[in-house]
Write a protein that holds these residues in place. Structure first.
Motif, PDB file in Angstrom:
ATOM      1  N   LEU A 476       0.845  -1.202   0.000  1.00 27.22           N
ATOM      2  CA  LEU A 476       0.000   0.000   0.000  1.00 27.22           C
ATOM      3  C   LEU A 476       0.880   1.252   0.000  1.00 27.22           C
ATOM      4  O   LEU A 476       0.790   2.104   0.871  1.00 27.22           O
ATOM      5  CB  LEU A 476      -0.962  -0.015   1.192  1.00 27.22           C
ATOM      6  N   PHE A 503      -4.965   8.685  -7.124  1.00 35.11           N
ATOM      7  CA  PHE A 503      -3.801   8.569  -6.243  1.00 35.11           C
ATOM      8  C   PHE A 503      -2.502   8.362  -6.996  1.00 35.11           C
ATOM      9  O   PHE A 503      -1.441   8.315  -6.385  1.00 35.11           O
ATOM     10  CB  PHE A 503      -4.042   7.493  -5.190  1.00 35.11           C
ATOM     11  N   HIS A 505      -1.257  10.575  -8.550  1.00 30.30           N
ATOM     12  CA  HIS A 505      -0.553  11.840  -8.274  1.00 30.30           C
ATOM     13  C   HIS A 505       0.499  11.689  -7.176  1.00 30.30           C
ATOM     14  O   HIS A 505       1.404  12.516  -7.076  1.00 30.30           O
ATOM     15  CB  HIS A 505      -1.544  12.923  -7.840  1.00 30.30           C
ATOM     16  N   LEU A 506       0.346  10.661  -6.360  1.00 26.60           N
ATOM     17  CA  LEU A 506       1.377  10.429  -5.345  1.00 26.60           C
ATOM     18  C   LEU A 506       2.752  10.289  -5.975  1.00 26.60           C
ATOM     19  O   LEU A 506       3.766  10.637  -5.359  1.00 26.60           O
ATOM     20  CB  LEU A 506       1.046   9.155  -4.542  1.00 26.60           C
ATOM     21  N   PHE A 549     -15.353  12.655  -3.151  1.00 26.63           N
ATOM     22  CA  PHE A 549     -14.564  13.766  -3.702  1.00 26.63           C
ATOM     23  C   PHE A 549     -13.055  13.545  -3.564  1.00 26.63           C
ATOM     24  O   PHE A 549     -12.280  13.892  -4.451  1.00 26.63           O
ATOM     25  CB  PHE A 549     -15.001  15.029  -2.974  1.00 26.63           C
ATOM     26  N   SER A 550     -12.646  12.959  -2.433  1.00 24.55           N
ATOM     27  CA  SER A 550     -11.209  12.798  -2.218  1.00 24.55           C
ATOM     28  C   SER A 550     -10.584  11.862  -3.249  1.00 24.55           C
ATOM     29  O   SER A 550      -9.374  11.873  -3.434  1.00 24.55           O
ATOM     30  CB  SER A 550     -10.932  12.279  -0.803  1.00 24.55           C
ATOM     31  N   HIS A 551     -11.387  11.045  -3.891  1.00 26.98           N
ATOM     32  CA  HIS A 551     -10.869  10.071  -4.849  1.00 26.98           C
ATOM     33  C   HIS A 551     -11.053  10.529  -6.297  1.00 26.98           C
ATOM     34  O   HIS A 551     -10.967   9.714  -7.213  1.00 26.98           O
ATOM     35  CB  HIS A 551     -11.568   8.723  -4.661  1.00 26.98           C
ATOM     36  N   THR A 736     -19.798  11.546  -3.041  1.00 28.72           N
ATOM     37  CA  THR A 736     -20.436  10.238  -3.051  1.00 28.72           C
ATOM     38  C   THR A 736     -21.825  10.347  -3.653  1.00 28.72           C
ATOM     39  O   THR A 736     -22.725  10.914  -3.047  1.00 28.72           O
ATOM     40  CB  THR A 736     -20.559   9.710  -1.609  1.00 28.72           C
TER      41      THR A 736
ATOM     42  N   HIS B  92     -12.206   5.556   5.131  1.00 29.64           N
ATOM     43  CA  HIS B  92     -13.569   5.044   5.264  1.00 29.64           C
ATOM     44  C   HIS B  92     -14.001   4.816   6.693  1.00 29.64           C
ATOM     45  O   HIS B  92     -14.835   3.958   6.956  1.00 29.64           O
ATOM     46  CB  HIS B  92     -13.724   3.735   4.475  1.00 29.64           C
ATOM     47  N   PRO B 135     -20.079  11.560   2.663  1.00 31.47           N
ATOM     48  CA  PRO B 135     -19.140  10.543   2.185  1.00 31.47           C
ATOM     49  C   PRO B 135     -18.832   9.501   3.256  1.00 31.47           C
ATOM     50  O   PRO B 135     -19.154   9.683   4.430  1.00 31.47           O
ATOM     51  CB  PRO B 135     -17.865  11.338   1.867  1.00 31.47           C
ATOM     52  N   SER B 136     -18.179   8.448   2.841  1.00 33.58           N
ATOM     53  CA  SER B 136     -17.865   7.368   3.777  1.00 33.58           C
ATOM     54  C   SER B 136     -16.549   7.598   4.504  1.00 33.58           C
ATOM     55  O   SER B 136     -16.142   6.791   5.319  1.00 33.58           O
ATOM     56  CB  SER B 136     -17.833   6.027   3.045  1.00 33.58           C
ATOM     57  N   HIS B 137     -15.863   8.686   4.177  1.00 31.37           N
ATOM     58  CA  HIS B 137     -14.658   9.037   4.924  1.00 31.37           C
ATOM     59  C   HIS B 137     -15.011   9.987   6.074  1.00 31.37           C
ATOM     60  O   HIS B 137     -16.120  10.496   6.143  1.00 31.37           O
ATOM     61  CB  HIS B 137     -13.650   9.708   3.992  1.00 31.37           C
ATOM     62  N   GLU B 148      -9.392  13.883   6.634  1.00 32.67           N
ATOM     63  CA  GLU B 148     -10.367  13.055   5.940  1.00 32.67           C
ATOM     64  C   GLU B 148      -9.948  11.592   5.840  1.00 32.67           C
ATOM     65  O   GLU B 148     -10.774  10.699   5.909  1.00 32.67           O
ATOM     66  CB  GLU B 148     -10.603  13.613   4.536  1.00 32.67           C
ATOM     67  N   GLY B 150      -9.146  10.146   3.226  1.00 36.19           N
ATOM     68  CA  GLY B 150      -9.509   9.600   1.917  1.00 36.19           C
ATOM     69  C   GLY B 150      -8.286   9.122   1.161  1.00 36.19           C
ATOM     70  O   GLY B 150      -8.318   8.119   0.462  1.00 36.19           O
ATOM     71  N   GLU B 151      -7.217   9.874   1.286  1.00 34.93           N
ATOM     72  CA  GLU B 151      -5.932   9.404   0.777  1.00 34.93           C
ATOM     73  C   GLU B 151      -5.111   9.067   2.012  1.00 34.93           C
ATOM     74  O   GLU B 151      -5.027   9.875   2.925  1.00 34.93           O
ATOM     75  CB  GLU B 151      -5.261  10.506  -0.026  1.00 34.93           C
ATOM     76  N   LEU B 152      -4.500   7.933   2.007  1.00 34.36           N
ATOM     77  CA  LEU B 152      -3.864   7.462   3.230  1.00 34.36           C
ATOM     78  C   LEU B 152      -2.452   8.001   3.411  1.00 34.36           C
ATOM     79  O   LEU B 152      -1.747   8.246   2.446  1.00 34.36           O
ATOM     80  CB  LEU B 152      -3.829   5.936   3.210  1.00 34.36           C
ATOM     81  N   TYR B 154      -1.350  10.510   5.979  1.00 32.83           N
ATOM     82  CA  TYR B 154      -1.033  11.820   6.544  1.00 32.83           C
ATOM     83  C   TYR B 154      -1.531  12.001   7.968  1.00 32.83           C
ATOM     84  O   TYR B 154      -1.397  13.081   8.535  1.00 32.83           O
ATOM     85  CB  TYR B 154      -1.605  12.932   5.647  1.00 32.83           C
ATOM     86  N   GLY B 178      -2.949  -0.366   7.100  1.00 34.87           N
ATOM     87  CA  GLY B 178      -2.788  -0.169   5.663  1.00 34.87           C
ATOM     88  C   GLY B 178      -1.995   1.096   5.403  1.00 34.87           C
ATOM     89  O   GLY B 178      -0.939   1.076   4.782  1.00 34.87           O
ATOM     90  N   GLU B 179      -2.495   2.206   5.926  1.00 41.59           N
ATOM     91  CA  GLU B 179      -1.795   3.472   5.668  1.00 41.59           C
ATOM     92  C   GLU B 179      -0.370   3.463   6.196  1.00 41.59           C
ATOM     93  O   GLU B 179       0.481   4.199   5.709  1.00 41.59           O
ATOM     94  CB  GLU B 179      -2.577   4.655   6.227  1.00 41.59           C
ATOM     95  N   SER B 509      -0.283  15.374  -4.430  1.00 46.14           N
ATOM     96  CA  SER B 509      -1.498  14.691  -4.029  1.00 46.14           C
ATOM     97  C   SER B 509      -1.972  15.196  -2.662  1.00 46.14           C
ATOM     98  O   SER B 509      -3.178  15.300  -2.430  1.00 46.14           O
ATOM     99  CB  SER B 509      -1.237  13.181  -4.008  1.00 46.14           C
ATOM    100  N   ASN B 512      -3.747  18.315  -3.386  1.00 50.19           N
ATOM    101  CA  ASN B 512      -5.097  17.999  -3.882  1.00 50.19           C
ATOM    102  C   ASN B 512      -6.071  17.832  -2.731  1.00 50.19           C
ATOM    103  O   ASN B 512      -7.169  18.389  -2.733  1.00 50.19           O
ATOM    104  CB  ASN B 512      -5.092  16.673  -4.657  1.00 50.19           C
ATOM    105  N   GLN B 513      -5.650  17.010  -1.763  1.00 44.28           N
ATOM    106  CA  GLN B 513      -6.565  16.702  -0.666  1.00 44.28           C
ATOM    107  C   GLN B 513      -6.847  17.949   0.165  1.00 44.28           C
ATOM    108  O   GLN B 513      -7.983  18.168   0.590  1.00 44.28           O
ATOM    109  CB  GLN B 513      -5.980  15.581   0.201  1.00 44.28           C
ATOM    110  N   LYS B 516      -9.191  20.187  -1.736  1.00 47.06           N
ATOM    111  CA  LYS B 516     -10.550  19.651  -1.696  1.00 47.06           C
ATOM    112  C   LYS B 516     -11.177  19.916  -0.322  1.00 47.06           C
ATOM    113  O   LYS B 516     -12.361  20.244  -0.228  1.00 47.06           O
ATOM    114  CB  LYS B 516     -10.538  18.150  -2.023  1.00 47.06           C
TER     115      LYS B 516
END
Lengths: 804, 804
Positions: A476, A503, A505-506, A549-551, A736, B92, B135-137, B148, B150-152, B154, B178-179, B509, B512-513, B516
């Motif tokens: 990951l 992602f 963009h990472l 939105f974050s995705h 979403t 999430h 959203p689910s985040h 958020e 949403g991107e792991l 941070y 995971g993150e 990235s 971006n987050q 957003k």
């Protein structure tokens, strides 16, 4: 110490010590020479300011450590007949690697103008960080390099990428303690959980702890030694520390480093032997994760450089980071100090009268391809073997009618990739990379041919596809995936990276560096083309109903197209068969970065395989079966690029055709985005005549595009009909929600495209007023239904192309 | 266990256990309800399929762990009167944090429509991952969130950013396993070397080791426990492990986690007390780096969810990652299993007849702003205090004549920032961030007001400005710098990030987050604006003579302008006084991302401070003193944006003026790049009339731009005179060479601009033929000189504006 003192902790004889120290001094001398000298390279006359460069651009600090390691690696290669490459992680290590490849002779082989004599030395010195010369990093121009180090953090993931599927290769990877602070580097230590001692080669990380960055101490140099050891034990290594306590005592340093290197290499040999002894014919199945050795070399920054300059500590300080002595044309004391420094290496004892390295020193270097500057793995194109590709047409979905039935493009592609994997198994030159998303991205069929690489602990109940000899690489960390893949490609293999679009963009900055590497190596005659870096971007902006939105970010394409046109390709296949055709093309291509964007959800099939091949070969084309301009001049061009925009465009086309049967509509689909650019800007670019033939010179064009709409303007602003091109795309709206609500929120939906057409086709305003209102109403109805039920209207969700 | 059993390892009484388990069950129940239910929220009737959502979009796997931690944090907050916020790293985690803020009452305060009764519960459930809902985040919509997820990657750097200069704050930061594989997260563990126990708050990291990502085990869950402990000991922590061996034994789990949390919080209290007791009035000078506690919670993924689904292990497996049960409208067995699952939490014991949480459970939550959903630190705009800014005009360089004398813009800016730092010292609400580059970027004056934060080991000979209480934050990780700064801003403070231009892409990235987040929070009434994120990009593309091709990339601007116009600002001040004016403006602004690009090398001063203020206020303007169109219509517009393009444009102007005194030249300089966009696209955009007034409707425009030239086309393609705008900029050419050679390699040099003008001004081709040839010759001469000497021609290097 006498020759009799040879022991595991002091493996070098007196003679060995003198020779290796001489070699190290020679490399250090050449490094300082590169940074400072224009002339008088061997100090055959007193140093005068006109011998010295006026602009001093180089970095001394990291160089002596790199040189020490290189010299000792040479000894180990000779003693053990190792097949080894050297990755220099610290930035600005150029002088050291150039010096060493010059000393071993590879430099002059690649660059015959720079001979192994005094004149060659003069040229070698002059060219460094000089206009028309070479950069101060271990650049593509440096023999033996697969890693520039200009941007820090990727040395270790490159090293592991190089080692995968190269069982005989040893990658010596020097990690700077500056770069060790970066995220990508910090994550990549865990790569051992994905390295198989039976089927892969070995990575020997050497943490070069010289203590300082540009202006600060480094974190890892300023934690207690026990803490540092625990960190690397926690990462799964056995750290072997070499600490240079007295910078003057070269004997002690050489003995300690030689002992550490022997220890590490013995251990690697043992690990590999054990893993390979236990394995069957497949070379892998019993592998367990060993505790790999790594070396921590704690030595002074700018070692052997000036102790103090202007009364300030310099050796062992951040002040050695760049040029310890500056202002040489104005400061005679500094000039004197430079001469003293250079002479401290005793060049006359190192080079003969002609300026060639003395034979007893030259004999320390390995020979031919064992020299790290000449190892073919570091010029991967030499080793590149074409993939055996199955016929992608065999994976085609049957399309009897356009746009009637659905398939999952990525899932079908997965079958193709599975067989690419299987068909190339014996050459072990293809891997698939992705951050935990191979299955999520519907490429799971690949797992029928190989497992997911996994050397960490297994547990009961684990999926069977977790395997030490798998070649699906999932961690990951997009950075680690990208770094592994780059290392794998740079050493002459093939790969495929699937990633969520947002992602990717990472790795923007990693992509930059790789694209720059490709651009530069294309201009270096002895560098051979490598396989392309293939991205599949899926789980794309339009289908983030799970994530929101974050995705959502389709901007990687924008990022990519800023790089040199001869390196970059962008494909937006609209359906399954076009994706297959594009993927086949990308896997055959060389020395590009191919970006393919395709959704993973079920979607309508537009083209039969024959049509897909024709369409992809052209890269852009009129879809006659959808158009009503019957070969003549249209009233309206509906253009699209990307799977979702294609769907909405075709649905809009159907509405317009039903409402205005006499309207001459032309549907243009773009697969190869670079076709839109002028031919002067990109080799794939259409000529203006071709462009005009597709988009007309004066008719309205409604263009539905996958990403940020302004990119289409950027690509087409020079075209005749540009002022008539109206683009819809993603404008950072939506979160979403349902798929159709997403396109509505960004005005990319079929109804809005119809409105755009009505508003732009001359004379349609009146005739179309009623339809226009219907479209407005349809949008409201769709919205209301979605808010009410959480789902799209069935007639939208289940829409198919209504014509034959 | 009886109440008498209270002990450090079992701190909860029987009553405590029942209550905390009840609270946890309530949170879990609400989480499952959000994922699945449209109606029948309290199961007051048998569950039927029409109660269940048709599209199931949510992630159960991480949620129970997040809920457990939240419940226990509530207990600790109440028991210890803690000022705490909660950062949920795992993606999430939305259902859990929404559930908990609902339970504690904050959700209904922010969203009164969602009351604390059955109808409120129904709405709460329905809105989750539903069109028009949330959203689910742990999104901006979630009370108490600054992160958020949403991107792991941070969570931890955000947590440390929040803790800096907040001595009373405890940041509970849950890190997903995971993150934890990502690079940014792996690097950010080292943040303790920059956290001062005397003047900063505390971060309590809780590694949530639930073992699985989407489809794979996680690396950290699959290394031996001793190895994992060593990793965190190596990172400098004291790991406290809670291992849930029996998922059914909630008592044991609660006791173990409560004991671990007490242990950690006691330790933090001790660490802070010791550090603060020893400190003087400045609160900091004696701080040493403690071994901070952290918790490893090893618990099953999808804990308390279905054990098995369709015969496959689900609790404790990756199959719990999203929705363990799906297809509920078609599969009655799954529907039954869902009802069983929901009822396993015994909702009637948790909620009263009206649907409100039972009072004995509600009493477990902290009160008012102690609730983590209501803590003002998580809505930083509330706490935002304007910076006390010194008058930037006091730092002006004197400019008696345009373009005669040089200064280093960044060095002057450093003086301003020094005093911003000093003037706000007592409020401790300003920090400067940069990857080891503050001094390299010429901002070193800041170090006169404060030190570089450093809690790692000190050594004799260290620079005096390394200090535990410094507020210049330098780590060689752009990701960590960015994460810290975001955390600092999101909790209501101010900051300034200086970075090499090319490497800011590392945080594309992350940007971006954050963008957003800003866009979304702007639309949430209860969210208050925060301070802008200010970037100074220096060591830019045109001055990489030290570094070469790998350090050249001006594309961050392109990346940034893809985001919403109401969030984004881009400034290209051409000289020192304009940089001061822009910096002052940025530090005063709110809720933007400001990107400022300015070189750090000595450069000519064009404008006096008065002129600079006027020019920056307009953002774009005609430089009358350089122009010869004397207020009338010009023959030629020479436009420029960026310091180096401005220099070359002025030099070209001088050549043209001398050659053609009668030619009416207009020089337009752009500071605020967004002025070029149509006013419909960006709030700073010029109206077409204003644009035409500057750029004419039909005269040739030669535009010299700092970055990739096509960006100017993208911004101006709708303008009247766009087809006459000819842009020069960076086109990926050049490597280590002189400054002037760099602009020549990209055709941005003064000579080429003159050629461009001659080629485009009607009627100048003949008159200009001689000059054109001179320009061609001048380029060749400059090139040859550079190749010969390694330096630019003195007349180029020392050029000044020749007119009054």
């Amino acid at each position: 110490m006498t020759d009799a003192a040879l022991s595991p902790s002091a493996p070098l004889s007196r003679a060995d010590l003198d020779l290796i120290d001489g070699y190290w001094r020679a490399a250090n001398f050449l490094s300082v020479g590169q940074i400072y000298l224009l002339a008088n390279p061997l100090l055959r006359e007193p140093l005068r300011k006109e011998h010295v460069k006026t602009r001093l651009l180089g970095h001394w600090g990291t160089t002596p450590g790199l040189n020490l390691i290189y010299a000792h690696m040479n000894r180990a290669i000779k003693a053990r007949d190792l097949n080894a490459i050297y990755i220099a992680g610290p930035g600005h290590g150029g002088p050291g690697l150039v010096a060493n490849t010059y000393l071993e002779g590879t430099y002059s082989e690649f660059y015959p103008a720079i001979g192994r004599d005094e004149d060659g030395l003069r040229k070698l010195f002059r060219q460094f960080s000089f206009p028309g010369g070479i950069p101060s990093h271990v650049a593509p121009e440096t023999p033996g390099s697969i890693h520039e180090g200009g941007e820090l953090g990727y040395s270790l993931s490159h090293a592991f990428g190089a080692a995968f599927d190269n069982p005989d290769l040893l990658v010596c990877c020097v990690v700077g303690d500056g770069e060790a602070e970066t995220g990508p580097l910090a994550a990549s230590w865990h790569s051992t959980k994905f390295l198989n001692p039976a089927r892969d080669g070995a990575v020997l990380p050497i943490l070069q702890l010289n203590g300082f960055k540009i202006a600060n101490p480094t974190v890892l140099a300023r934690i207690p030694r026990e803490e540092l050891d625990r960190l690397f034990e926690g990462y799964g290594y056995r750290p072997i520390t070499v600490e240079v306590t007295d910078p003057e005592d070269h004997d002690a340093a050489h003995q300690a480093f030689a002992a550490a290197l022997d220890d590490a290499l013995d251990d690697i040999k043992r690990i590999q032997a054990e893993a390979r002894a236990g394995s069957g014919d497949d070379g892998a199945a019993t592998a367990e994760r060993p505790r790999w050795p790594m070396i921590i070399l704690r030595s002074p920054k700018g070692w052997t450089g000036p102790k103090t300059v202007d009364g300030k500590r310099t050796e062992g300080s951040w002040r050695s980071h760049q040029v310890p002595l500056s202002n040489l044309h104005e400061d005679p004391e500094h000039l004197r100090q430079l001469e003293e420094w250079l002479r401290s290496y005793d060049p006359d004892s190192l080079f003969d009268a002609r300026g060639a390295l003395r034979p007893e020193l030259a004999a320390l270097a390995p020979e031919a391809e064992r020299r790290m500057g000449a190892n073919p793995h570091a010029n991967g194109g030499i080793l590149l073997r074409e993939l055996d590709l199955p016929d992608f047409q065999d994976y085609a979905v049957e399309v009897k009618q356009h746009g009637r039935e659905s398939s999952e493009a990525c899932r079908v592609l997965g079958g193709f990739l599975r067989d690419v994997m299987a068909d190339n198994e014996e050459h072990a030159n293809f891997r698939v990379f992705g951050p935990d998303e191979t299955a999520s991205n519907r490429l799971g069929a690949v797992l029928e041919a190989t497992g997911r690489t996994w050397l960490a602990d297994a547990e009961p109940g684990d999926d069977a596809d977790l395997a030490p000899d798998g070649r699906v690489m999932e961690i990951l960390s997009e950075h680690t995936c990208q770094g592994w893949l780059e290392g794998y490609l740079l050493t002459g293999r093939h790969g495929f990276f699937s990633c969520y679009e947002a992602f990717i963009h990472l790795v923007d900055s990693m992509f930059n560096q790789h694209a720059k590497w490709l651009k530069t190596t294309r201009q270096i005659p002895w560098r051979r083309p490598i396989a392309s870096l293939n991205y599949l971007l899926t789980s794309h902006v339009w289908r983030q109903d799970h994530n929101g939105f974050s995705h959502q970010d389709p901007g990687f394409i924008d990022h990519v197209v800023n790089k040199k046109a001869d390196i970059i390709r962008v494909y937006l296949p609209p359906d399954t068969n076009t994706l297959l055709s594009v993927a086949d093309h990308c896997l055959r291509s060389k020395h590009y970065v191919n970006v393919v964007v395709a959704g993973k959800q079920p979607a309508l099939n537009w083209l039969s395989m024959d049509e897909a091949i024709t369409h992809c070969t052209r890269g852009i084309g009129i879809w006659d079966w959808a158009s009503t301009d019957t070969g003549g001049e249209p009233d309206l061009v509906l253009a699209c690029a990307g799977d979702i925009p294609t769907l909405e465009t075709l649905a809009a086309t159907a509405i317009l055709r039903e409402a205005f049967p006499e309207l001459r509509i032309r549907v243009v689909n773009v697969v190869d985005l670079m076709r839109l650019q002028p031919s002067s800007e990109h080799p794939h670019g259409l000529s203006d005549r071709e462009f005009d033939a597709l988009f007309t010179r004066d008719k309205p064009v409604v263009f539905a595009y996958h990403g940020y709409p302004w990119l289409i303007h950027r690509l087409t602003y020079r075209r005749t009909n540009h002022h008539n091109i109206h683009v819809r795309g993603y404008k950072e709206e939506g979160t979403t929600t349902t798929p159709f609500d997403m396109v509505m929120l960004n005005d990319l939906d079929r109804y809005h495209l119809v409105i755009d057409a009505i508003d732009r086709v001359p004379g349609l305003a009146d005739r179309g007023a009623h339809l226009r209102q219907q479209m407005v109403d349809a949008r409201l109805r769709a919205r209301a239904h979605t808010r009410e039920t959480g789902d799209d209207l069935p007639e939208i969700r289940d829409w198919v192309w209504p014509f034959d």
